[in-house]
Design a protein around this motif. Structure first.
Motif, PDB file in Angstrom:
ATOM      1  N   GLU A  37      -6.779   6.287   6.062  1.00 17.83           N
ATOM      2  CA  GLU A  37      -5.827   5.864   5.041  1.00 17.83           C
ATOM      3  C   GLU A  37      -6.458   4.876   4.070  1.00 17.83           C
ATOM      4  O   GLU A  37      -6.267   4.955   2.853  1.00 17.83           O
ATOM      5  N   CYS A  74       0.937  -2.318   6.403  1.00 20.94           N
ATOM      6  CA  CYS A  74       0.434  -1.004   6.819  1.00 20.94           C
ATOM      7  C   CYS A  74       1.023   0.020   5.865  1.00 20.94           C
ATOM      8  O   CYS A  74       1.068  -0.225   4.663  1.00 20.94           O
ATOM      9  N   ALA A  75       1.502   1.150   6.374  1.00 22.37           N
ATOM     10  CA  ALA A  75       2.091   2.162   5.499  1.00 22.37           C
ATOM     11  C   ALA A  75       3.609   2.196   5.560  1.00 22.37           C
ATOM     12  O   ALA A  75       4.265   2.647   4.629  1.00 22.37           O
ATOM     13  N   THR A 103       6.538   0.202   0.897  1.00 21.69           N
ATOM     14  CA  THR A 103       6.812   1.482   0.243  1.00 21.69           C
ATOM     15  C   THR A 103       7.286   1.316  -1.183  1.00 21.69           C
ATOM     16  O   THR A 103       7.371   2.306  -1.919  1.00 21.69           O
ATOM     17  N   ARG A 163      -3.927  -0.466   8.046  1.00 18.61           N
ATOM     18  CA  ARG A 163      -3.849   0.977   8.234  1.00 18.61           C
ATOM     19  C   ARG A 163      -5.138   1.498   8.875  1.00 18.61           C
ATOM     20  O   ARG A 163      -6.117   0.788   9.012  1.00 18.61           O
TER      21      ARG A 163
END
Length: 443
Positions: free
Chosen positions: A376, A411-412, A441, A372
């Protein structure tokens, strides 16, 4: 007076046409000039002028091409140092458009050569401000992009101080009802706090914009510099190209070699594969980098690939290949493309697939890499022992990654990790490299 906004969601870029009595002024045009020609044809009008509020860092402008095609005058600040035919347009200068006027205001802060354009209507009322990258909805332009690029360079602290005075003495004194049209919306890297709205008023910004609230210069400078997004490699390149004037759009695209699918590609040349990651993972050319077309393709292309670094471009089919080429041209990268092809039969390398349950049960058995952005990462790690290597840095930091355990990249949401995994798996063969993808997530 008619004002039309053209909005490119891929780069969060807004450009404008001001129409009055059959004449058009275009402001901050995008690389492809055709939409402005179409607008002129629709309204049976002529493009008579192009205004550049500054030499843009995040996209290539078609100002020179429009001038060469239509004869329209290009207006820019004398501070820009433009190398193309132009008329200087600085504080107090006016462009008459029938019975309305467009007036320049020098507004340094985002860049030393930034201008805004104030419109006075046929009744003599100040109605509109085209604010370029100086004032956004909820934000002001970042001050850290001109330390090494452009006709005039300046330290970010100096530009932040200039932005303080620009906002207080030039913009905040305008009538509150003045409508503001900025050059960018949310998702642009030219600011950090943009609202989803694509227009505003001076009054709204006085009430809601953090940068326009009561504070001293020292606090303003500190707040403006803090937490700005990363700067892609291509930004300085685009500033210089916009200062020179870019080559014509359609001929530049036509000059890119379209290769047969089974072409032999030169060893050592980067390959950018724009297909969805499921297709990429099912079979790709060894060493290819997966930059998916459905995301912020231009941004990541210009963040990972250096200006003038050659590469091949791959897509799923002919239509998407042409889209990828057009999007690369938005940032001036079309000249770096050695060849373009779709659906190559030699794409046979299969990506390793992560056993998610095994990873969840024993994450310490893996080297975890957080790709990220720094803002972040600084807000908190998802995995406490993760190595922090943002995607734009990963090509230069591969040597830092231990290879004693399998590697998991995250990452996100999955776009950046897919790109990072493809970069790493092309360079690391001693252990498998996995992409946590959208499963991040769930953690």
């Amino acid at each position: 007076m008619l004002i039309h906004q053209f909005y490119d969601t891929d780069l969060a870029h807004a450009s404008y046409a001001v129409l009055r009595a059959g004449q058009i002024i275009v402001i901050d045009p995008a690389r492809n000039p055709q939409p402005y020609y179409d607008f002129a044809t629709l309204h049976e009008a002529s493009i008579v002028g192009i205004i550049e509020t500054h030499p843009h860092a995040d996209f290539i402008s078609s100002h020179l091409e429009i001038h060469e095609t239509t004869g329209a005058t290009i207006y820019v600040s004398r501070l820009l140092g433009a190398h193309y035919p132009h008329q200087t347009f600085d504080e107090g200068d006016i462009i008459p458009l029938s019975d309305i006027q467009l007036q320049a205001i020098n507004t340094p802060g985002h860049s030393p050569d930034s201008i805004c354009v104030l419109v006075t209507d046929e009744n003599g009322q100040t109605t509109t401000l085209f604010s370029g990258d100086t004032l956004f909805v909820g934000d002001v332009g970042r001050p850290d992009l001109r330390e090494e690029a452009g006709n005039i360079t300046a330290k970010k602290e100096d530009l932040a101080r200039q932005m303080y005075h620009t906002t207080r003495h030039k913009l905040m004194t305008l009538p509150e009802e003045v409508v503001v049209y900025p050059a960018h919306g949310p998702g642009s890297l030219c600011g950090k706090n943009m609202s989803p709205d694509l227009q505003t008023t001076i009054g709204r910004e006085l009430r809601e914009n953090y940068a326009l609230q009561l504070m001293d210069e020292l606090k303003f400078v500190k707040d403006l510099i803090a937490d700005q997004p990363f700067t892609p490699q291509y930004f300085g390149f685009d500033v210089e190209l916009n200062k020179q004037g870019a080559p014509a759009y359609a001929p530049s695209l036509a000059a890119i070699p379209r290769l047969p699918a089974d072409s032999i590609l030169a060893n050592g040349t980067l390959i950018i594969d724009t297909r969805p990651k499921a297709d990429f993972n099912s079979g790709h050319i060894k060493g290819a980098i997966n930059l998916q077309l459905q995301g912020k393709f231009e941004t990541w292309l210009g963040a990972i690939i250096a200006p003038e670094e050659p590469f091949y471009l791959i897509a799923a089919d002919e239509a998407r290949l042409e889209t990828a080429l057009a999007r690369a041209a938005k940032i001036g990268y079309e000249g770096q493309i050695k060849g373009a092809l779709f659906n190559p039969p030699q794409a046979k390398q299969i990506s390793d697939e992560l056993n998610l349950e095994a990873f969840k049960a024993n994450p310490d058995d893996f080297t975890i890499i957080d790709t990220r952005n720094w803002n972040e990462i600084n807000a908190g790690l998802l995995f406490k022992d993760a190595l922090t290597i943002p995607l734009p840095e990963i090509r230069n930091r591969i040597a830092e990654i231990p290879t004693d355990k399998p590697i998991v990249v995250h990452c996100a949401a999955g776009y950046r990790s897919a790109a990072a995994r493809s970069i790493l798996s092309g360079q690391i063969s001693s252990v498998p490299v996995y992409d946590l993808g959208e499963a991040v997530t769930t953690f």
